[in-house]
Scaffold this motif. Structure first.
Motif, mmCIF file in Angstrom:
data_model
loop_
_atom_site.group_PDB
_atom_site.id
_atom_site.type_symbol
_atom_site.label_atom_id
_atom_site.label_comp_id
_atom_site.label_asym_id
_atom_site.label_seq_id
_atom_site.Cartn_x
_atom_site.Cartn_y
_atom_site.Cartn_z
ATOM 1 N N ARG A 60 -0.144 4.097 0.771
ATOM 2 C CA ARG A 60 -0.516 4.915 1.926
ATOM 3 C C ARG A 60 0.257 4.474 3.166
ATOM 4 N NH1 ARG A 60 -6.602 7.016 2.911
ATOM 5 N NH2 ARG A 60 -6.153 8.466 4.627
ATOM 6 N N ILE A 113 -2.106 0.152 -4.595
ATOM 7 C CA ILE A 113 -1.388 -1.080 -4.300
ATOM 8 C C ILE A 113 -0.371 -1.317 -5.421
ATOM 9 C CG2 ILE A 113 -1.555 -3.549 -3.857
ATOM 10 C CD1 ILE A 113 -2.897 -1.746 -1.755
ATOM 11 N N ASP A 157 -5.057 5.740 -2.013
ATOM 12 C CA ASP A 157 -4.189 4.587 -1.782
ATOM 13 C C ASP A 157 -4.042 3.786 -3.075
ATOM 14 O OD1 ASP A 157 -2.616 2.701 -0.528
ATOM 15 O OD2 ASP A 157 -4.299 1.554 0.262
ATOM 16 N N SER A 170 0.815 -1.202 0.000
ATOM 17 C CA SER A 170 0.000 0.000 0.000
ATOM 18 C C SER A 170 0.852 1.257 0.000
ATOM 19 C CB SER A 170 -0.913 0.001 1.235
ATOM 20 O OG SER A 170 -1.466 1.277 1.471
ATOM 21 N N GLY A 202 -6.288 1.027 -4.042
ATOM 22 C CA GLY A 202 -6.357 0.452 -2.703
ATOM 23 C C GLY A 202 -7.751 0.564 -2.109
#
Length: 527
Positions: A156, A226, A224, A154, A219
């Motif tokens: 984030r 991935i 976010d 992630s 995400g």
């Protein structure tokens, strides 16, 4: 250049004027940097300048190492320190400051192109925080690069992954990775063999194929992404119309069928102590920050056909840095050298030298440091929309924060990975900002600023003059400077009038004095 081999010749023409041996004996060698610099100066018959005085060195160390000015208290403490190792203690003190973390986090954010324009506020903040924490813990540069280039998950939670969010296109990613971490400009080889380097179009697309399997998906939360390694995907060579084995520049190829994460293969080659490109790039960037000019210039162009001004010194720095990739140790090594501590005042022998480091190279304060210095001396922080009061320009994670002053003084847009994106060229807009701009004049006229504080405390003319010189120039005024300043303040007084008018006139005199200091060359430049 012939068959991808580069060879160059250099001619040195020493000065016809001999330099007396005693002039070189005054150059005290503190570490290996000085050995190589002095050898070069002797071979060219160039006389080095003497050491900078304590006040000049103090201001220089703070600006180069942390992007800030020392406080009057720090100036007086250092100038009154009689210990023999006071400069080493100062260097350790500066490099340990939180402002030094802010300064280098900002510089690496420039390099990594941290901006909310492509990342959005969440990704921008996550990436910046990761960079700042890396600087704070003095993360080895090979680890810093490896974490960016090999991580998955992630964006984030792991801010380093935002580098892939910024560079979604493998071609864009390839060129920026090579520029940021190797100091090589590979773009020309995309269409044909590089005209100024040994890199071929074939090598370009072998390199690009290392990043053809970087996968991105949304995400679970806004902002976010991935990042993951895909098991398939290649880039075709535009003329051969087929993919080539993914291969780092001058590195070992991978099989096209390998399921190994290609990024890991690249990162292992990139961060190897044997890969001089990696260390040379970082060493040159740090050297350029402190010395005003890279050993190769521009600072991010370390190709073979751009030879260093002191190749032996460059090799020694690279070999030393490659032992542990300790960036802070590199910084201290440079700052401890006599070469770094030389005066910026040239002599008849070295007045035309701009690349052999016979004297410190004058450089204008970068936009953020200049604005922060004005704020510090005037006692009035600069407000930035969306950020807490007191936030300094060097603490801003995003270059999209509105500031006409920073834009005028060359703040980069962080769009391209090129040191030239930050401008230090003078302009009319800069002159107007300094002479007539609201930034400076409003700070000086503010009731809660340093001028108001001086008047509230009832400081004498003499004490006020000492304080503003300590704040702006990190030194005490000379007798002639103090006398002129006293006359300026006396001339601003009214022969008669109400107490309020008298106070206003006195205030105007102090504002005029501060304005004169803050618009001077000594304030605007690091010397």
């Amino acid at each position: 250049m012939y068959k991808r081999q580069v060879l160059y010749a250099r001619l040195a023409v020493p000065s016809p004027v001999e330099v007396p041996a005693e002039k070189y004996s005054q150059f005290t060698k503190r570490n290996y940097i000085d050995d190589f610099v002095l050898a070069k100066l002797k071979s060219l018959r160039v006389e080095p300048s003497p050491l900078a005085g304590d006040a000049m060195f103090l201001r220089r160390a703070f600006l180069d190492g942390a992007g800030i000015l020392p406080t009057p208290e720090e100036v007086e403490d250092f100038l009154n320190d009689k210990s023999l190792n006071k400069r080493e203690k100062l260097i350790d003190y500066v490099l340990a400051k939180e402002e030094s973390v802010d300064y280098w986090a900002y510089k690496w954010s420039d390099l990594m192109l941290v901006s909310s324009k492509k990342l959005g506020p969440v990704g921008m903040r996550s990436f910046y925080n990761w960079i700042r924490e890396s600087v704070k813990e003095n993360k080895p540069w090979n680890q810093f690069a490896n974490e960016i280039l090999t991580s998955s998950g992630s964006s984030r939670e792991n801010g380093a992954l935002n580098y892939f969010v910024l560079h979604k296109d493998p071609i864009d990613l390839t060129e920026n990775v090579v520029q940021a971490f190797l100091g090589q400009r590979l773009t020309c080889a995309r269409c044909h063999n590089h005209p100024l380097e040994k890199w071929t179009q074939k090598q370009y697309f072998q390199m690009a194929n290392l990043f053809s399997r970087v996968g991105l998906k949304n995400g679970a939360s806004p902002g976010d992404t991935i990042v993951f390694a895909r098991s398939s995907g290649d880039i075709n060579h535009p003329r051969l119309l087929k993919p080539l084995p993914p291969t780092p520049l001058d590195g070992e190829p991978m099989s096209l069928d390998s399921q190994e994460d290609r990024r890991a293969h690249f990162s292992k080659w990139l961060t190897s102590p044997k890969n001089s490109f990696f260390s040379r790039n970082l060493v040159n960037r740090v050297w350029g920050n402190y010395m005003g000019r890279g050993l190769t210039d521009p600072v991010d162009d370390v190709r073979a056909t751009n030879p260093a001004s002191n190749a032996e010194l460059f090799d020694a720095l690279v070999q030393d840095f490659s032992k542990d990739f300790n960036v802070k140790r590199l910084m201290k090594t440079i700052m401890m050298s006599t070469t770094y501590q030389l005066s910026s005042e040239p002599n008849a022998s070295n007045q035309n030298d701009g690349k052999y480091y016979s004297h410190y190279i004058l450089k204008r304060l970068p936009a953020e440091s200049l604005l922060d210095a004005i704020s510090q001396v005037s006692g009035m922080p600069t407000p930035f929309d969306g950020y807490p009061a007191g936030t300094r320009a060097m603490q801003l994670p995003d270059v999209l924060v509105k500031s006409e002053f920073l834009n005028a003084f060359g703040r980069p847009k962080r769009v391209i990975c090129d040191a030239g994106e930050r401008s230090s060229d003078p302009s009319i807009a800069q002159a107007l900002h300094v002479i007539n701009g609201d930034t400076l004049n409003r700070k000086l006229a503010a009731k809660d600023g340093v001028v108001g504080l001086f008047l509230k405390l009832g400081l004498s003319d003499s004490r006020m003059i000492e304080q503003v010189y300590l704040s702006a120039f990190s030194r005490n005024p000379t007798e002639s400077e103090k006398q002129r300043a006293v006359e300026l303040l006396k001339s601003s007084r009214l022969p008669k009038g109400t107490a309020e008018l008298q106070l206003q006139a006195r205030r105007q005199g102090v504002e005029d004095l501060l304005w004169a200091l803050l618009t001077s060359k000594e304030f605007l430049f690091n010397q």
